[in-house]
Design an enzyme around this catalytic site. Sequence first.
Site, short mmCIF file in Angstrom:
data_model
loop_
_atom_site.label_atom_id
_atom_site.label_comp_id
_atom_site.label_asym_id
_atom_site.label_seq_id
_atom_site.Cartn_x
_atom_site.Cartn_y
_atom_site.Cartn_z
CD1 TRP A 14 -2.31 1.91 0.25
CD2 TRP A 14 -2.60 1.60 2.45
NE1 TRP A 14 -3.22 2.84 0.68
CE2 TRP A 14 -3.41 2.68 2.02
CE3 TRP A 14 -2.60 1.21 3.78
CZ2 TRP A 14 -4.23 3.38 2.91
CZ3 TRP A 14 -3.42 1.91 4.66
CH2 TRP A 14 -4.22 2.97 4.23
NE ARG A 15 4.98 4.08 -3.15
CZ ARG A 15 5.63 4.33 -4.30
NH1 ARG A 15 6.09 3.33 -5.03
NH2 ARG A 15 5.85 5.57 -4.70
NE ARG A 58 10.12 3.87 -2.11
CZ ARG A 58 10.22 3.18 -0.99
NH1 ARG A 58 10.61 3.75 0.14
NH2 ARG A 58 9.94 1.89 -0.98
CD GLU A 84 15.52 6.60 -0.78
OE1 GLU A 84 15.25 5.43 -1.07
OE2 GLU A 84 16.36 6.90 0.10
CG HIS A 102 13.90 2.99 -3.74
ND1 HIS A 102 13.71 2.94 -2.39
CD2 HIS A 102 13.16 2.00 -4.29
CE1 HIS A 102 12.88 1.95 -2.11
NE2 HIS A 102 12.54 1.36 -3.24
CE LYS A 139 12.04 -2.15 -2.78
NZ LYS A 139 10.84 -1.28 -2.78
NE ARG A 150 11.40 -4.08 -12.27
CZ ARG A 150 10.95 -3.40 -11.22
NH1 ARG A 150 10.28 -4.03 -10.27
NH2 ARG A 150 11.16 -2.10 -11.09
CB SER A 186 4.51 1.60 -7.91
OG SER A 186 5.21 0.39 -7.66
CD GLN A 227 5.76 -2.36 -10.24
OE1 GLN A 227 4.61 -1.98 -10.37
NE2 GLN A 227 6.52 -2.01 -9.21
#
Length: 253
Positions: A47-48, A83, A87, A144, A171, A213, A232, A236
């Site tokens: 959930w962004r 986020r 980043e 990131h 990450k 990925r 996102s 992706q």
Amino acid sequence: MATVKIRNIILGEGLPKIAVPNVGKTKAEIITNAKEIVAASPDLMEWRIDYYTEGIEDNEQLVATAQQLRELVGELPILVTFRTKNEGGVCDLAESAYLELLQTIITNRLGDAVDIELFHNEKQIVELVELAHKYNVVVIMSNHDFEKVPGQDVIEFRLNKMAQLGADVPKLACMPQTPQDVLTLLAATTNVHDQLANPLITMAMGDLGKVSRIAGQVFGSSLSFGAVGQTSAPGQLSIVDLRNAEKYLQMNS
């Protein structure tokens, strides 16, 4: 390698798990997206909340939306991520407000896991990690770089630093400019995977990085992000393409 359990999934075991981002801008969009995500059967929903600007300005609304999300998705694990703009996020938030928001996410258990970015006040980051563990919230610590791939030694240092600060899952995502950049990320991932007890998440973004990925099981990344609808991050893949590609590269031994 040690594993980390997030609700009912285990990172670091078998094929990399697949997370789908929910980038709804309003409560109605978030709920609609969640229904579509559940239907796609991912392992986890991210959930962004940086997309949810009205929610992050109103804690009561944020908590209420989180409760509705949980009722809707059932046992699907939820990773809550704000986020920052530096980043790759979409909402600018002052440092103090960002740290306060993380505390709200943790103490209200808005999700099963929380994303905490590495490059903030180290003392407060450690305190947030300890708070998350007190509330049984898994910490995915992240970094990131949307411009480049750092040197291999830098990538390895950052991932190790996250583990030293108490992260359950380090990450790192970065933007390759050449095929060699992708190899740099994969080499760093393999080295740290061999050194740390933590599951890792790494990826190179953009078209060049797509291979990273789908090949997480080979190189040591435990989670990848697939899209249902809006993506996102650059490069992706859809959840369907990602799942198929991972199966083609699955290692059975």
